[in-house]
Write a protein that holds these residues in place. Structure first.
Motif, short mmCIF file in Angstrom:
data_model
loop_
_atom_site.label_atom_id
_atom_site.label_comp_id
_atom_site.label_asym_id
_atom_site.label_seq_id
_atom_site.Cartn_x
_atom_site.Cartn_y
_atom_site.Cartn_z
N ASN A 96 0.81 -1.21 0.00
CA ASN A 96 0.00 0.00 0.00
C ASN A 96 0.86 1.27 0.00
N HIS A 116 -12.42 7.32 -7.98
CA HIS A 116 -12.46 6.33 -6.92
C HIS A 116 -11.35 5.29 -7.09
N GLU A 119 -8.32 6.80 -5.82
CA GLU A 119 -8.41 6.98 -4.37
C GLU A 119 -8.12 5.70 -3.58
N LEU A 120 -8.37 4.55 -4.22
CA LEU A 120 -8.36 3.28 -3.48
C LEU A 120 -7.15 3.05 -2.57
N PRO A 121 -5.91 3.23 -3.09
CA PRO A 121 -4.76 2.99 -2.19
C PRO A 121 -4.83 3.88 -0.95
N ILE A 123 -7.56 5.04 0.46
CA ILE A 123 -8.61 4.52 1.36
C ILE A 123 -8.03 3.42 2.23
N TYR A 124 -7.34 2.47 1.57
CA TYR A 124 -6.77 1.37 2.36
C TYR A 124 -5.63 1.86 3.25
N GLY A 125 -5.05 3.01 2.92
CA GLY A 125 -3.99 3.58 3.74
C GLY A 125 -4.52 4.47 4.86
N GLY A 126 -5.85 4.65 4.92
CA GLY A 126 -6.44 5.40 6.01
C GLY A 126 -6.31 6.92 5.88
N VAL A 127 -6.31 7.42 4.64
CA VAL A 127 -6.21 8.87 4.44
C VAL A 127 -7.62 9.45 4.42
N ASN A 128 -7.81 10.57 5.10
CA ASN A 128 -9.16 11.12 5.18
C ASN A 128 -9.64 11.67 3.83
N ARG A 132 -7.64 12.82 0.50
CA ARG A 132 -7.65 11.75 -0.50
C ARG A 132 -8.04 12.30 -1.86
#
Lengths: 254, 412
Positions: A96, A116, A119-121, A123-128, A132
Motif C-alpha cells: 500500500n 475512486h 483513491e483506493l490505495p 482509502i486502504y492507507g487510512g487517508v481522510n 484523499r
C-alpha cells in the motif's frame, strides 16, 4: 522498528536490496526452482528493466519485489524494511505505502469511477476524504486525465485506462513503481505515450522497475537486468536510453 | 479512522455489487423473506394466544390468592389430593374474620344447572354462589342492573346476575332485567347483566356463560350438603403484598384446620401466576416446535445466500487480487463480502417483517385466531435476518479474504 538491512557499502543509497533470493515451488513430488540465488540492489531514482524469456523467473522476481510473494530463502529489504518475515497484513501495508503497481491489463475496478479507482490505495492507507480527493486529483492531473474523474473504466480508451493505473500507482508517492509489461495491451503509438509518461516520472525522481520482454520498451530504462533459468545472466547500464520525441508526446498527453 | 474508511468502502462496494445484479439479489432475498415471514408469523401467533389467554385470565385477578381443595394445575399424583376434605363455608367465614380489615375474603361455590325462561332453555350453565365482594376481587362489574348486595346474602334472596352469553342466548334483544328465570327448580329474578368478559379461546372457561347468585341462596337451593366445596378468594392490597399475604393465608388456614407442624397442607393455594406458568410451559413447547420448523425455512434461505456469496466471490476474484495488490488487508476483503450478505439479508428481513405484519393483520381480521406483533418481534426478526446474513457470508467471505493475490490477479 524496521530492521537495518545488511547492505554492501556501495549500496547504502539503495531503495531495494535482494540477497541470494531463492524461490522454490513444490509441484507434486517435484521441486521447481523459479529463482536460484538472485542478488540485486536498486538505488533511488534508478530506471531498471527486468528482462528475460518466459520461464526465466522474471515474473517470480517481480512478485517478490512487489511483496506479493516472499522468498523461500535469502533476504529482501525494501525502503529499509525486511520483507521476508512479514505477516500478510504487514505485506499488504508495504504494498500500500511503498509500491505502485502498473499492470499489463490495467486492472482497474470496473464498477468504480476514475477518481475512486485512484483513491483506493489512499482509502486502504487510512487517508481522510478531503486529503484523499486532493491527492487523487493531483495524480490524475499529472497523467492528464483531470477531465475524466467521473468516467467508468469501460468508457475510456486503453491508453487512458493505463494512465488511470499510473495515477493510482503514484498517488501514495511510493518508493518504487513496478510496471509489468505496461504496454503489452496497447498499440505501439499509445504504448509510446505510456512509456513517455514513465520516462517523465523518472525524470522527476521516481524509481521505476519495468518488467518486459520487449527490447524497445526495455530500451527506455537506464539499466537492464536479464534473467535466465532463475539466475541473473547480465546486469548492465543501457547506453543512450531512448527518450525520443518527448516534446511531441507531452503535447499529446495533455 | 482506518476501520471506518474500510467500512465505508466496503459498504460502497457491497451496495454497488447488490445493485449491479438486481435480479439475483431479489431472488436471494426471497429465500430470506420467506424464512423471516415464517418465523415472525409464528411469533405473532404465539403472542396473540398469550395475550388472549392473559385477557381471559384477568378475571382471576393478578393480586388474588385462591384457597381451594385442589390445585388448578395438578402436578404429580392426583391421589394425594383426592382425600382432602372440602373447604367449608364455616372455614371461609373463619378466614374472613381472621383477615378483617387486612384483606378482602370472598367465598364462591359453583355448580351446573339448566336454565329455563318461557320456551328458551340453556343447559349446563355455571351457577356461582358468591357475595357482594366479588366485583372488588375480580374487577368484574354488571353492565346493566346491579350486582349481588349485602342484604341479598343476608336474606337469601332469589336474585341472579347473568353473564352476557346467557343474556343474549335467553333474551336476545329484549332486556332481561326483572324477568323471572328458572335455575334448576328454583325461580330467580334477574337483577343485573355482567359486562362481556371474553377470552374463552382454547376451550378455557366461558366467563360469560355464568350466573351469579347470593352464596346463602346457593347453599339453600343447590348446596344440599352444608359442607360443599368452597373456593375462597383473598385479595391483597397490592401485587407486591401478594407473597406475604400467601404466607399469612397458609398460616391462618392451618390454624383453622388445626394442622400439626409435621402435617402437610390439606388445601391448595392458587394464583394467576401458576396458571400463566402452566400456559407458558404448554404453549411454549408448541412455539418451540413452530420456531424449529420455520427456522428450517430461514436456514434454507441462508444457504441460498451463502451460495450466491460464493458466486459473488468467485466472480470478483480478479477484483480481490487488484485490491490486495494495492494494499487491502485480509479483513478489508472479509468485511466487503460480509457486508454484502448482511445487507441482502437485511433487505430480506425488512421486507419479511412488513409481509408478516400484513399477514398478522389479516389473521386478526379473519377472526380465526388472535395474533399480535410487537416492536420486540420486529426488531429481533431484523436482527436475526442480519445475523443469518453474517453467518451465511462468513465462509465465502473468508474464502475471498485468504486468496493469494498472485493467483487472484491471474484469474480470468
Amino acid at each position: 522498528m524496521p530492521v537495518a538491512p545488511k547492505v554492501l557499502p556501495e549500496l547504502e543509497s539503495a531503495v531495494l536490496v535482494l540477497r541470494d533470493v531463492v524461490k522454490t515451488y513444490v509441484m507434486g513430488s517435484e521441486e521447481v526452482h523459479a529463482l536460484s540465488g538472485v542478488s540485486v540492489s536498486i538505488g533511488k531514482n534508478e530506471y531498471v528493466a527486468i528482462m528475460g524469456p518466459s520461464g526465466s523467473g522474471k515474473s517470480t522476481l517481480m512478485n517478490i519485489i512487489g511483496c506479493l510473494d516472499v522468498p523461500t530463502s535469502g533476504s529482501y529489504s525494501l525502503g529499509g524494511e525486511m520483507v521476508a518475515d512479514k505477516s500478510e497484513t504487514e505485506l499488504a501495508d508495504i504494498r500500500n505505502r511503498l509500491i505502485g503497481f502498473v499492470f499489463q491489463t490495467f486492472n482497474l475496478i470496473p464498477r468504480a469511477d476514475v477518481l475512486h479507482n485512484v483513491e483506493l490505495p489512499l482509502i486502504y492507507g487510512g487517508v481522510n476524504k478531503a486529503k484523499r480527493i486532493a491527492l487523487a486529483k493531483e495524480a490524475l492531473d499529472r497523467v492528464g486525465l483531470s477531465d475524466r474523474l467521473t468516467h467508468k473504466p469501460n468508457e475510456l480508451s486503453g491508453g487512458q485506462r493505463q494512465r488511470v493505473a499510473i495515477a493510482r500507482a503514484l498517488v501514495f508517492d511510493p518508493s518504487i513503481i513496478l510496471a509489468d509489461e505496461p504496454t503489452g495491451n496497447l498499440d505501439s503509438r499509445t504504448g509510446e505515450e505510456i512509456m513517455q509518461m514513465l520516462d517523465d516520472l523518472h525524470a522527476n525522481g521516481q524509481t521505476i522497475i519495468l518488467v518486459t520482454h520487449e527490447d524497445n520498451i526495455a530500451a527506455h530504462a537506464s539499466r537492464a537486468i536479464v534473467l535466465r533459468d532463475g539466475r541473473i545472466e547480465s546486469d548492465a547500464q543501457v547506453e543512450n536510453p531512448v527518450r525520443a520525441a518527448r516534446a511531441e508526446h507531452t503535447v499529446l498527453a495533455h | 479512522m482506518r476501520f471506518w474508511l474500510d467500512f465505508q468502502e466496503s459498504l460502497r462496494i457491497a451496495m454497488a455489487a447488490i445493485f449491479a445484479s438486481k435480479a439475483r439479489g431479489a431472488l436471494t432475498t426471497l429465500g430470506i423473506i420467506i424464512g423471516i415471514v415464517a418465523v415472525t408469523t409464528t411469533m405473532t401467533a404465539f403472542n396473540g394466544m398469550q395475550s388472549a389467554f392473559r385477557e381471559g385470565a384477568a378475571a382471576v385477578g393478578a393480586d388474588v390468592i385462591y384457597v381451594s381443595r385442589m390445585p388448578w394445575i395438578i402436578m404429580g399424583d392426583w391421589f394425594t389430593y383426592r382425600n382432602r376434605p372440602n373447604l367449608s363455608m364455616d372455614e371461609a367465614e373463619a378466614l374472613r374474620d381472621a383477615f378483617t380489615g387486612r384483606a378482602i375474603v370472598n367465598p364462591t361455590m359453583d355448580t351446573r344447572q339448566d336454565l329455563k325462561y318461557r320456551s328458551e332453555v340453556m343447559e349446563g350453565v355455571t351457577i356461582i354462589g358468591t357475595t357482594e365482594m366479588l366485583p372488588i376481587v375480580t374487577n368484574r362489574l354488571p353492565e346493566t342492573g346491579r350486582f349481588i348486595m349485602n342484604f341479598d346474602v343476608s336474606y337469601k334472596k332469589n336474585v341472579a346476575i347473568i353473564g352476557k352469553t346467557v343474556a343474549d342466548g335467553m333474551f336476545g334483544s329484549t332486556s332481561p332485567l326483572n324477568k323471572e328465570i328458572n335455575i334448576g327448580r328454583q325461580r330467580f329474578r334477574i337483577a343485573g347483566v355482567m359486562e362481556k368478559q371474553g377470552g374463552n379461546t382454547f376451550g378455557g372457561p366461558d366467563f360469560d356463560r355464568q350466573i351469579f347468585v347470593p352464596i346463602s341462596t346457593f347453599l339453600k337451593s343447590f348446596g344440599g350438603r352444608r359442607f360443599g366445596d368452597v373456593d375462597i378468594a383473598v385479595k391483597a392490597s397490592s401485587i407486591d403484598a401478594l407473597d406475604d399475604l400467601e404466607y399469612e393465608v397458609i398460616g391462618e388456614m392451618r390454624k383453622i384446620r388445626k394442622l400439626r407442624p409435621a402435617e402437610e397442607d390439606d388445601f391448595s393455594i392458587n394464583k394467576l401466576d401458576s396458571l400463566m406458568g402452566a400456559f407458558n410451559s404448554v404453549v411454549g413447547v408448541v412455539l418451540l416446535i413452530g420456531l424449529l420448523v420455520t427456522g428450517i425455512a430461514l436456514f434454507v434461505g441462508g444457504i441460498g445466500v451463502m451460495n450466491i456469496m460464493f458466486v459473488s466471490v468467485t466472480e470478483r476474484t480478479r477484483e480481490i487480487g487488484i485490491r490486495k495488490a494495492i494494499g487491502a488487508r485480509r479483513h478489508s476483503i472479509l468485511l466487503q463480502f460480509l457486508l454484502e450478505s448482511a445487507i441482502i439479508c437485511l433487505f430480506g428481513g425488512l421486507i419479511g417483517v412488513a409481509v408478516a405484519a400484513g399477514i398478522t393483520a389479516a389473521i386478526n381480521a379473519s377472526g380465526l385466531m388472535p395474533a399480535s406483533i410487537s416492536a420486540g418481534i420486529l426488531v429481533s426478526a431484523v436482527v436475526i435476518a442480519m445475523l443469518v446474513g453474517v453467518l451465511a457470508g462468513l465462509v465465502p467471505a473468508w474464502k475471498g479474504a485468504r486468496m493469494d493475490p498472485i493467483d487472484a490477479l491471474r484469474y480470468e
